[in-house]
Write an enzyme that holds these catalytic residues in place. Structure first.
Site, PDB file in Angstrom:
ATOM      1  N   GLU A  59       0.908  -1.267   0.013  1.00  0.00           N
ATOM      2  CA  GLU A  59      -0.035   0.110   0.172  1.00  0.00           C
ATOM      3  C   GLU A  59       0.887   1.255  -0.071  1.00  0.00           C
ATOM      4  OE1 GLU A  59      -2.620  -0.648   3.310  1.00  0.00           O
ATOM      5  OE2 GLU A  59      -4.149  -1.726   2.154  1.00  0.00           O
ATOM      6  N   GLU A  74      -6.175  -8.362   0.276  1.00  0.00           N
ATOM      7  CA  GLU A  74      -6.469  -8.640   1.781  1.00  0.00           C
ATOM      8  C   GLU A  74      -8.025  -8.029   1.541  1.00  0.00           C
ATOM      9  OE1 GLU A  74      -4.323  -5.773   4.123  1.00  0.00           O
ATOM     10  OE2 GLU A  74      -2.442  -6.224   3.501  1.00  0.00           O
TER      11      GLU A  74
END
Length: 480
Positions: free
Chosen positions: A121, A266
């Site tokens: 991220e 995720e």
């Protein structure tokens, strides 16, 4: 790991779907930020017992990868953000990293490495552009190193991105496009992934939208079909996952890459640390997601199987709580490998989660507040503050599993958490005139006072926590 979302209130940001090939079963994220991690071999057995055939890691820990050797579990090995700069600036560094953490484990340890996750991220808006200049060069150098090692057909690079890299201004998936401030960079990365046969990996969390927006429609986060449908030009969306996933698909299509494979890096729901983080919601979400993807129906824009990794396998009591106290409670298993709730992953004959085997615990004893200690003792506040600062008190507070404890119960919970994390050392239950050790379990209702598992140090032997004595000297000085 922080998770921030900037998509409209109606859709928030959720998950993605893989287009190209059918992947058997669900994957899981294996994080290792724990004060008392299970031995890697125990976790690998936990994965195998539950039929989990894919695992995503956040680093390239040698012991973890060695334990995965010979298991045939597909591995996505991770490169942390703090390594991006060195890998971006040096081809030699990338080659050395691939040699040590990929080639060696494939050839010598028989680890089934399939992906290298470059960064995690890295374009989160909360990072304020810290990794904008290093992520893509690092991705390129790692890919070149894989080619040089002769592994580029077997091992693919990817970059797990938060769903805030794309947006839909009015909230409809068909308006999806990449974030304006990183649009050109995203197109360069997407083209690179496409040219190298690599997937787009995205992390999506409906829970975060609920956590950050009190007006978010709760039912839209789940898969029961109870939410009011959102009509996007004739296409109805009944849950946030499908809508957010298709926002990404539209963003890819709009820029000429409509067939790029997508991996959900995720997805999950925490069980504690917030009023919406509880066992029932977590079971409902994860079971709903499993049922949603099991039939291979996909989403309106991407019919077909979905390649996804649940977040996460095990609770991590040492994670940062900057995003919220829930960060330490994403696991479908507790820190010691016990199933939290009934969940059918569709991977075992029993249809239930199977707990970890051969887990060894410390002695059954707890540190609690003395019955004779007074709540108005001036030492209480600094002692609790000290204990919680170095242990885990995220299960205390409104709407949490221990939210109904009285004042003495809260203090005891803090003391015990500190005591257990420090391996039940005698010195760890010496809060001045306040604490005592008991062999009577102080757990109440849904609030469990944990006993830690025996510490694992990779064969190096038992080591006591550093600085405990110094810590208590500081505590004494604070109180004085």
């Amino acid at each position: 790991m922080m998770r921030c979302f900037s998509v409209s209130v109606t859709f928030g940001l959720v998950l993605l779907c893989s287009l190209v090939c059918v992947v058997s079963g669900i994957g899981a994220n294996w994080g290792t930020q724990l004060s008392h991690p299970l031995p890697p071999e125990t976790v690998v057995n936990l994965l195998r017992d539950n039929g989990i055939q894919k695992v995503k890691l956040f680093d390239a820990d040698y012991g973890t990868l060695r334990a995965l050797g010979g298991s045939n579990i597909e591995v996505m090995v991770g490169i942390p953000n703090d390594m991006l700069s060195s890998l971006a600036g040096s081809m030699k560094a990338a080659e050395k990293w691939v040699s040590t953490n990929v080639s060696k484990h494939i050839s010598s340890n028989n680890v089934n490495i399939r992906y290298v996750a470059v960064g995690n991220e890295p374009f989160l808006q909360t990072y304020n552009g810290s990794f904008l200049k290093t992520t893509f060069p690092a991705l390129q150098n790692v890919q070149s190193a894989l080619i040089k090692a002769g592994l580029s057909n077997q091992v693919k690079v990817t970059c797990p991105l938060n769903a805030d890299v794309y947006e839909a201004p009015s909230g409809y998936p068909s308006e999806g496009d990449f974030r304006t401030d990183i649009h050109d960079l995203m197109l360069a990365i997407v083209k690179f992934l496409s040219d190298n046969g690599a997937p787009f990996t995205v992390n999506i969390y409906p829970f975060i939208s609920l956590y950050t927006d009190a007006n978010f429609p709760v039912e839209y986060a789940f898969f029961d079909g109870n939410a009011q449908a959102v009509n996007d030009g004739g296409t109805n969306y009944y849950n946030m996952f499908d809508a957010n996933h298709d926002t990404l698909v539209h963003a890819l299509q709009k820029n000429g890459y409509g067939n790029l494979p997508i991996i959900i890096g995720e997805i999950g729901w925490p069980t504690d640390g917030d009023q919406n983080a509880n066992m029932e919601y977590a079971r409902r979400f994860n079971q709903g997601f499993m049922s949603h993807i099991t039939g291979g129906k996909g989403t309106p824009m991407r019919p077909g199987p979905i390649d996804a990794y649940l977040f996460s396998l095990i609770d991590e009591d040492a994670k940062s709580v900057d995003p919220g106290n829930f960060e330490r409670h994403w696991g479908i298993f507790t820190f010691d490998g016990r199933a939290k709730y009934q969940l059918n992953l569709g991977t075992t004959n029993s249809g239930v989660l199977i707990p970890a085997r051969s887990v060894h615990y410390l002695e059954k004893k707890w540190c609690v507040m003395k019955p004779s200690a007074r709540l108005d003792d001036p030492q209480v506040a600094p002692s609790v503050s000290y204990a919680c600062g170095l242990a885990d008190c995220t299960q205390l507070g409104y709407g949490t599993s221990c939210g109904n404890l009285d004042a003495r119960g809260n203090i005891s919970y803090a003391f015990n958490s500190y005591y257990q994390i420090h391996n039940q050392l005698e010195a760890a239950c010496k809060f001045p005139n306040l604490s005592m050790v008991t062999k009577t379990d102080p757990s109440v209702g849904s609030c469990t006072f944990q006993i830690m598992i025996q510490p694992y140090y990779g064969g190096a032997g038992r080591r006591e926590p550093i600085g405990l004595v110094v810590g208590f000297i500081l505590l004494a000085l604070t109180i004085l």
